[in-house]
Motif scaffolding. Sequence first.
Motif, PDB file in Angstrom:
ATOM      1  N   GLY A   1       2.539   1.056 -12.610  1.00 15.97           N
ATOM      2  CA  GLY A   1       1.506   0.292 -11.915  1.00 15.97           C
ATOM      3  C   GLY A   1       1.405  -1.152 -12.353  1.00 15.97           C
ATOM      4  O   GLY A   1       0.753  -1.952 -11.676  1.00 15.97           O
ATOM      5  N   GLU A   2       2.034  -1.521 -13.479  1.00 20.07           N
ATOM      6  CA  GLU A   2       1.948  -2.891 -13.980  1.00 20.07           C
ATOM      7  C   GLU A   2       3.107  -3.740 -13.459  1.00 20.07           C
ATOM      8  O   GLU A   2       4.277  -3.361 -13.598  1.00 20.07           O
ATOM      9  CB  GLU A   2       1.970  -2.911 -15.505  1.00 20.07           C
ATOM     10  CG  GLU A   2       0.764  -2.252 -16.160  1.00 20.07           C
ATOM     11  CD  GLU A   2       0.822  -2.329 -17.682  1.00 20.07           C
ATOM     12  OE1 GLU A   2       1.838  -2.826 -18.221  1.00 20.07           O
ATOM     13  OE2 GLU A   2      -0.140  -1.874 -18.324  1.00 20.07           O
ATOM     14  N   ASP A   3       2.803  -4.885 -12.867  1.00 20.27           N
ATOM     15  CA  ASP A   3       3.812  -5.829 -12.386  1.00 20.27           C
ATOM     16  C   ASP A   3       3.249  -7.246 -12.508  1.00 20.27           C
ATOM     17  O   ASP A   3       3.017  -7.937 -11.515  1.00 20.27           O
ATOM     18  CB  ASP A   3       4.194  -5.516 -10.934  1.00 20.27           C
ATOM     19  CG  ASP A   3       5.342  -6.385 -10.404  1.00 20.27           C
ATOM     20  OD1 ASP A   3       5.942  -7.131 -11.209  1.00 20.27           O
ATOM     21  OD2 ASP A   3       5.608  -6.324  -9.192  1.00 20.27           O
TER      22      ASP A   3
ATOM     23  N   ALA B   1       0.843  -1.194   0.000  1.00 22.35           N
ATOM     24  CA  ALA B   1       0.000   0.000   0.000  1.00 22.35           C
ATOM     25  C   ALA B   1       0.881   1.247   0.000  1.00 22.35           C
ATOM     26  O   ALA B   1       1.799   1.386   0.816  1.00 22.35           O
ATOM     27  CB  ALA B   1      -0.909  -0.002   1.226  1.00 22.35           C
ATOM     28  N   GLY B   2       0.585   2.164  -0.928  1.00 22.71           N
ATOM     29  CA  GLY B   2       1.357   3.395  -1.028  1.00 22.71           C
ATOM     30  C   GLY B   2       2.546   3.308  -1.972  1.00 22.71           C
ATOM     31  O   GLY B   2       3.246   4.298  -2.174  1.00 22.71           O
ATOM     32  N   TRP B   3       2.770   2.139  -2.568  1.00 26.70           N
ATOM     33  CA  TRP B   3       3.921   1.940  -3.447  1.00 26.70           C
ATOM     34  C   TRP B   3       3.443   1.598  -4.861  1.00 26.70           C
ATOM     35  O   TRP B   3       2.502   0.836  -5.029  1.00 26.70           O
ATOM     36  CB  TRP B   3       4.807   0.815  -2.922  1.00 26.70           C
ATOM     37  CG  TRP B   3       5.415   1.094  -1.579  1.00 26.70           C
ATOM     38  CD1 TRP B   3       4.835   0.901  -0.351  1.00 26.70           C
ATOM     39  CD2 TRP B   3       6.712   1.629  -1.333  1.00 26.70           C
ATOM     40  NE1 TRP B   3       5.697   1.275   0.649  1.00 26.70           N
ATOM     41  CE2 TRP B   3       6.863   1.727   0.077  1.00 26.70           C
ATOM     42  CE3 TRP B   3       7.773   2.027  -2.149  1.00 26.70           C
ATOM     43  CZ2 TRP B   3       8.023   2.202   0.669  1.00 26.70           C
ATOM     44  CZ3 TRP B   3       8.929   2.498  -1.558  1.00 26.70           C
ATOM     45  CH2 TRP B   3       9.046   2.587  -0.168  1.00 26.70           C
ATOM     46  N   THR B   4       4.134   2.129  -5.881  1.00 26.01           N
ATOM     47  CA  THR B   4       3.770   1.916  -7.286  1.00 26.01           C
ATOM     48  C   THR B   4       4.969   1.387  -8.062  1.00 26.01           C
ATOM     49  O   THR B   4       6.021   2.028  -8.087  1.00 26.01           O
ATOM     50  CB  THR B   4       3.292   3.226  -7.939  1.00 26.01           C
ATOM     51  OG1 THR B   4       2.125   3.700  -7.255  1.00 26.01           O
ATOM     52  CG2 THR B   4       2.968   3.021  -9.410  1.00 26.01           C
ATOM     53  N   PRO B   5       4.827   0.235  -8.753  1.00 30.32           N
ATOM     54  CA  PRO B   5       5.937  -0.265  -9.558  1.00 30.32           C
ATOM     55  C   PRO B   5       6.005   0.398 -10.927  1.00 30.32           C
ATOM     56  O   PRO B   5       4.991   0.780 -11.495  1.00 30.32           O
ATOM     57  CB  PRO B   5       5.606  -1.755  -9.704  1.00 30.32           C
ATOM     58  CG  PRO B   5       4.109  -1.800  -9.646  1.00 30.32           C
ATOM     59  CD  PRO B   5       3.696  -0.693  -8.714  1.00 30.32           C
TER      60      PRO B   5
ATOM     61  N   GLY C   1      13.461  -2.551 -12.714  1.00 30.25           N
ATOM     62  CA  GLY C   1      12.247  -2.202 -12.001  1.00 30.25           C
ATOM     63  C   GLY C   1      12.501  -1.215 -10.880  1.00 30.25           C
ATOM     64  O   GLY C   1      13.578  -1.206 -10.273  1.00 30.25           O
ATOM     65  N   HIS C   2      11.488  -0.383 -10.604  1.00 27.79           N
ATOM     66  CA  HIS C   2      11.559   0.581  -9.513  1.00 27.79           C
ATOM     67  C   HIS C   2      10.206   0.633  -8.824  1.00 27.79           C
ATOM     68  O   HIS C   2       9.171   0.685  -9.492  1.00 27.79           O
ATOM     69  CB  HIS C   2      11.968   1.966 -10.026  1.00 27.79           C
ATOM     70  CG  HIS C   2      13.347   1.978 -10.621  1.00 27.79           C
ATOM     71  ND1 HIS C   2      13.584   1.629 -11.946  1.00 27.79           N
ATOM     72  CD2 HIS C   2      14.544   2.247 -10.065  1.00 27.79           C
ATOM     73  CE1 HIS C   2      14.887   1.704 -12.175  1.00 27.79           C
ATOM     74  NE2 HIS C   2      15.481   2.083 -11.058  1.00 27.79           N
ATOM     75  N   LEU C   3      10.224   0.613  -7.510  1.00 27.91           N
ATOM     76  CA  LEU C   3       9.007   0.651  -6.709  1.00 27.91           C
ATOM     77  C   LEU C   3       8.968   1.987  -5.977  1.00 27.91           C
ATOM     78  O   LEU C   3       9.763   2.228  -5.069  1.00 27.91           O
ATOM     79  CB  LEU C   3       8.986  -0.513  -5.716  1.00 27.91           C
ATOM     80  CG  LEU C   3       7.701  -0.699  -4.914  1.00 27.91           C
ATOM     81  CD1 LEU C   3       6.546  -1.111  -5.826  1.00 27.91           C
ATOM     82  CD2 LEU C   3       7.899  -1.726  -3.800  1.00 27.91           C
ATOM     83  N   PHE C   4       8.044   2.870  -6.373  1.00 31.43           N
ATOM     84  CA  PHE C   4       8.008   4.265  -5.918  1.00 31.43           C
ATOM     85  C   PHE C   4       7.088   4.440  -4.710  1.00 31.43           C
ATOM     86  O   PHE C   4       5.942   3.972  -4.717  1.00 31.43           O
ATOM     87  CB  PHE C   4       7.477   5.165  -7.039  1.00 31.43           C
ATOM     88  CG  PHE C   4       8.434   5.393  -8.172  1.00 31.43           C
ATOM     89  CD1 PHE C   4       9.131   6.584  -8.277  1.00 31.43           C
ATOM     90  CD2 PHE C   4       8.627   4.419  -9.143  1.00 31.43           C
ATOM     91  CE1 PHE C   4      10.005   6.808  -9.339  1.00 31.43           C
ATOM     92  CE2 PHE C   4       9.490   4.631 -10.200  1.00 31.43           C
ATOM     93  CZ  PHE C   4      10.187   5.828 -10.299  1.00 31.43           C
ATOM     94  N   TRP C   5       7.563   5.174  -3.708  1.00 28.57           N
ATOM     95  CA  TRP C   5       6.713   5.631  -2.620  1.00 28.57           C
ATOM     96  C   TRP C   5       5.818   6.757  -3.130  1.00 28.57           C
ATOM     97  O   TRP C   5       6.204   7.522  -4.019  1.00 28.57           O
ATOM     98  CB  TRP C   5       7.551   6.097  -1.434  1.00 28.57           C
ATOM     99  CG  TRP C   5       6.785   6.762  -0.329  1.00 28.57           C
ATOM    100  CD1 TRP C   5       6.946   8.038   0.124  1.00 28.57           C
ATOM    101  CD2 TRP C   5       5.734   6.202   0.465  1.00 28.57           C
ATOM    102  NE1 TRP C   5       6.070   8.309   1.138  1.00 28.57           N
ATOM    103  CE2 TRP C   5       5.300   7.196   1.374  1.00 28.57           C
ATOM    104  CE3 TRP C   5       5.093   4.963   0.487  1.00 28.57           C
ATOM    105  CZ2 TRP C   5       4.282   6.984   2.279  1.00 28.57           C
ATOM    106  CZ3 TRP C   5       4.077   4.762   1.403  1.00 28.57           C
ATOM    107  CH2 TRP C   5       3.686   5.755   2.278  1.00 28.57           C
TER     108      TRP C   5
END
Length: 255
Positions: free
Chosen positions: A45-47, A33-37, A74-78
Motif C-alpha cells: 500500500g505504500e508508494d 481504485a482497486g489496485w494496491t502497490p 514494484g508490483h501493482l496488485f488487482w
Amino acid sequence: MKLYLLPMLALLGAAPAPAPAKWQRIFDGKTLAGWTPKITGRAAGEDPLHMFIVKDGAIRVSHANYTKFTGEFGHLFWKAPLKAYRIRFEYRLFGESLPGIQSWQASNSGLMFHAQAPETMRRDQDFPVSLEFQILGVPRPTREPTGNLCTPGTTVVFEGKRDPRHCILSTSPLEPVGRWVRAGLEVLPNGEVTHFIDGKAVLHYSAIELDPGDKDAQPLIAAQGGKLQLQQGYIALQSEGHQIEFRNIELQKID
C-alpha cells in the motif's frame, strides 16, 4: 411416429450452452481504485514516490521521482484473486531504463499472475511467488521475444515435462520499445495456460506448482498442508526499472 418424435423431444429438452461471461474493465482509466502497490523495502500500500500513476488513460510506471534504481522492484496488485480467466491489455515500454539496473532489467516488465497476496510478501521481497507473463522490448542487451514465462517460486509442465528453467521463451517476434502491443493470457480450469501477443498464441504450458526449493514458496506450501498445486492467485503489473504503460485492461472469468 416414435422414431421421429424421440429425437425431436431430445432436441427440445437440451439445455442451451451458457453464454460466456462478459469482459470487465478492471482499470477505469482515471484512478488506481482497486489496485494496491507493493514495492521492495516498503509495506503493501505504500508508494511515496508515486511509482504507479495514471496518465492519459493508462497506468504508468513512472520514474519522475527516481534518479537511480536501488532495488525498488514494484508490483501493482488487482484487488481480487482469480482462478480461471482470460485477461487482455495493451502495453508500451518507453523511454530509458533507470541507471543502476542490471542488464537483464533493461526494457523489461511483466504481468504477474497466480501471485500471492501483496500483504503476505516479506518487506524486502523483490517478486511475489507467481507466474510472470514477461514483457520485453528491443533494444536491450539480449534480443529476446516478448510474452515469455518466468517462474518466481513456481514450476510448470512445458512440452510434456516439468521444466526447471526460470524463464521459457515464447515464439513472439521481437517488439520495439515505444510500440503499443496487444497482449493476452488464458488460464483454463484444467490448469492449461496460453500467452498471446497481438492475437496469436505464443506459449502454452500447464500444471502450475509451487517450488518446494524456494524460500518464499515454502510458507505458502505449508499453508496448503504441503500441497504444491497452485490453482489461483492475484494479478499484478510489474515495475522493474524501465518505464511502461498499461491500458484497456479487461478480464473475462471462466466457469
